[in-house]
Design a protein around this motif. Structure first.
Motif, mmCIF file in Angstrom:
data_model
loop_
_atom_site.group_PDB
_atom_site.id
_atom_site.type_symbol
_atom_site.label_atom_id
_atom_site.label_comp_id
_atom_site.label_asym_id
_atom_site.label_seq_id
_atom_site.Cartn_x
_atom_site.Cartn_y
_atom_site.Cartn_z
ATOM 1 N N PRO A 178 0.826 -1.212 0.000
ATOM 2 C CA PRO A 178 0.000 0.000 0.000
ATOM 3 C C PRO A 178 0.859 1.260 0.000
ATOM 4 C CG PRO A 178 -0.737 -1.551 1.683
ATOM 5 C CD PRO A 178 0.587 -2.045 1.188
ATOM 6 N N ALA A 179 0.441 2.246 -0.773
ATOM 7 C CA ALA A 179 1.189 3.507 -0.854
ATOM 8 C C ALA A 179 1.206 4.224 0.492
ATOM 9 C CB ALA A 179 0.577 4.397 -1.930
ATOM 10 N N GLU A 180 0.144 4.031 1.294
ATOM 11 C CA GLU A 180 0.094 4.710 2.592
ATOM 12 C C GLU A 180 1.212 4.256 3.519
ATOM 13 O OE1 GLU A 180 -3.895 4.911 0.743
ATOM 14 O OE2 GLU A 180 -2.336 3.403 0.996
ATOM 15 N N ILE A 181 1.561 2.974 3.473
ATOM 16 C CA ILE A 181 2.656 2.468 4.303
ATOM 17 C C ILE A 181 3.973 3.115 3.894
ATOM 18 C CG2 ILE A 181 4.000 0.408 4.853
ATOM 19 C CD1 ILE A 181 1.483 -1.213 4.769
ATOM 20 N N ALA A 185 6.393 5.673 6.148
ATOM 21 C CA ALA A 185 7.807 5.407 6.401
ATOM 22 C C ALA A 185 8.666 6.585 5.948
ATOM 23 C CB ALA A 185 8.229 4.133 5.683
ATOM 24 N N ARG A 186 8.317 7.207 4.837
ATOM 25 C CA ARG A 186 9.099 8.363 4.363
ATOM 26 C C ARG A 186 8.957 9.551 5.314
ATOM 27 N NH1 ARG A 186 6.672 6.846 -1.099
ATOM 28 N NH2 ARG A 186 8.294 5.553 -2.086
ATOM 29 N N VAL A 187 7.750 9.724 5.836
ATOM 30 C CA VAL A 187 7.542 10.810 6.797
ATOM 31 C C VAL A 187 8.380 10.598 8.049
ATOM 32 C CG1 VAL A 187 5.833 11.862 8.329
ATOM 33 C CG2 VAL A 187 5.240 11.401 5.952
ATOM 34 N N ASP A 188 8.537 9.333 8.440
ATOM 35 C CA ASP A 188 9.361 9.015 9.612
ATOM 36 C C ASP A 188 10.849 9.108 9.334
ATOM 37 O OD1 ASP A 188 7.094 8.590 11.083
ATOM 38 O OD2 ASP A 188 7.060 6.423 10.758
ATOM 39 N N GLY A 189 11.231 9.404 8.090
ATOM 40 C CA GLY A 189 12.629 9.608 7.758
ATOM 41 C C GLY A 189 13.364 8.389 7.235
ATOM 42 N N ARG A 194 15.918 1.206 2.841
ATOM 43 C CA ARG A 194 15.423 0.657 4.106
ATOM 44 C C ARG A 194 13.938 0.335 4.001
ATOM 45 N NH1 ARG A 194 15.742 3.548 10.085
ATOM 46 N NH2 ARG A 194 14.953 1.749 11.275
ATOM 47 N N ILE A 195 13.174 1.185 3.331
ATOM 48 C CA ILE A 195 11.751 0.921 3.135
ATOM 49 C C ILE A 195 11.553 -0.355 2.327
ATOM 50 C CG2 ILE A 195 9.685 1.760 1.973
ATOM 51 C CD1 ILE A 195 10.565 4.597 2.666
#
Length: 294
Positions: A178-181, A185-189, A194-195
């Motif tokens: 899902p794009a939301e996940i 993760a990108r918002v969390d840096g 790693r993602i």
């Protein structure tokens, strides 16, 4: 609306008739699929003479399976084990590399927007439609100019290109990750690598295993490409090696070792069966489908 008892009985009879027909068709297909394996298993227990004098779908008077296996490993200085090692190497590097590349590329095409993505997708679909045999001769001519024919790279490099696996991973990544996940993760840096390895890979594991099985079977059974690329028999995979043993009977003074060819073929499918049994627990679908509410 209430159905009459006669109507209910007619509908039940039709369902039973369809069920019987489906069972018969399924049984025929199962027998048809298993018959070559049964033939291989039975005839691997026979000597060379037993193959000529006994019925193909029943055992001979002598049971020579273990003798055949012993002769198989000692024939021509044990070259069968060499071919087995070559095949495992081609599968680990070629099929494993092809699956990893297909997963990376499929994930990138599914989750990143960039120019030319549709053109690349159309190119992938076109590559899926091209049979590998049509590319074998051009590939040989190219590798001959590069001077890498009759090397392991002549078998491994073409194996790394798996358009169907790439298409499979692209279509699977569209729904499984899902794009939301990814955005969270990108918002969390978290970085993209790693993602991918921490979040995407576990979600893509069913598709990864499916593509891996396709590539393993394709590489393990590949004979045409090694046939035109390799001259050194020490580089042969099992398929090509067993083919050369089978062809010995057609040459003047060649050894007739059909019993070893059959026993070698039986042993050659054992690793594939083990791979399916080991990987089937990972062969699931829809791990992330529906995990995000719309």
């Amino acid at each position: 609306m209430t159905l009459r008892p006669a109507t209910i009985r007619k509908q039940a009879a039709k369902r039973n008739q369809r069920s019987v027909s489906l069972t018969v068709i399924t049984t025929i297909m199962v027998v048809y699929s298993l018959l070559p394996l049964i033939w291989l298993l039975i005839n691997a227990t026979k000597t060379q003479e037993g193959l000529q004098t006994s019925f193909g779908l029943w055992f001979a008077d002598d049971f020579a399976l273990f003798d055949n296996i012993g002769d198989l490993f000692s024939y021509q200085d044990g070259v069968y084990l060499r071919w087995l090692g070559n095949t495992v190497f081609y599968v680990l590097v070629g099929a494993g590399g092809a699956t990893l590349l297909a997963t990376l590329a499929g994930y990138g095409l599914a989750k990143f927007a960039f120019r030319g993505r549709r053109a690349i997708f159309a190119l992938i679909l076109g590559a899926v439609a091209v049979p590998p045999t049509a590319l074998a001769v051009p590939t040989f001519l190219l590798f001959a100019k590069m001077g890498i024919t009759d090397t392991v790279w002549a078998v491994i490099i073409p194996t790394l290109m798996a358009p169907f696996s790439l298409y499979l991973m692209w279509s699977f990544a569209n729904d499984a990750v899902p794009a939301e996940i990814l955005e969270s993760a990108r918002v969390d840096g978290a970085g993209e690598f790693r993602i991918f390895f921490r979040l995407a890979v576990p979600l893509l594991s069913p598709g990864f295993v499916t593509a891996l099985l396709f590539n393993v079977v394709s590489t393990w059974n590949n004979m045409f490409l090694p046939l035109i690329m390799l001259k050194d028999r020490n580089l042969y995979p099992l398929t090509l090696g067993l083919y050369t043993w089978n062809q010995q009977a057609q040459s003047v003074g060649g050894d007739v070792v059909y019993n070893l060819v059959i026993a070698g073929s039986l042993l050659a499918i054992v690793p594939l069966i083990i791979a399916f049994l080991f990987l089937q627990r990972y062969w699931q679908s829809g791990l992330a489908a529906g995990s995000v509410k719309q």
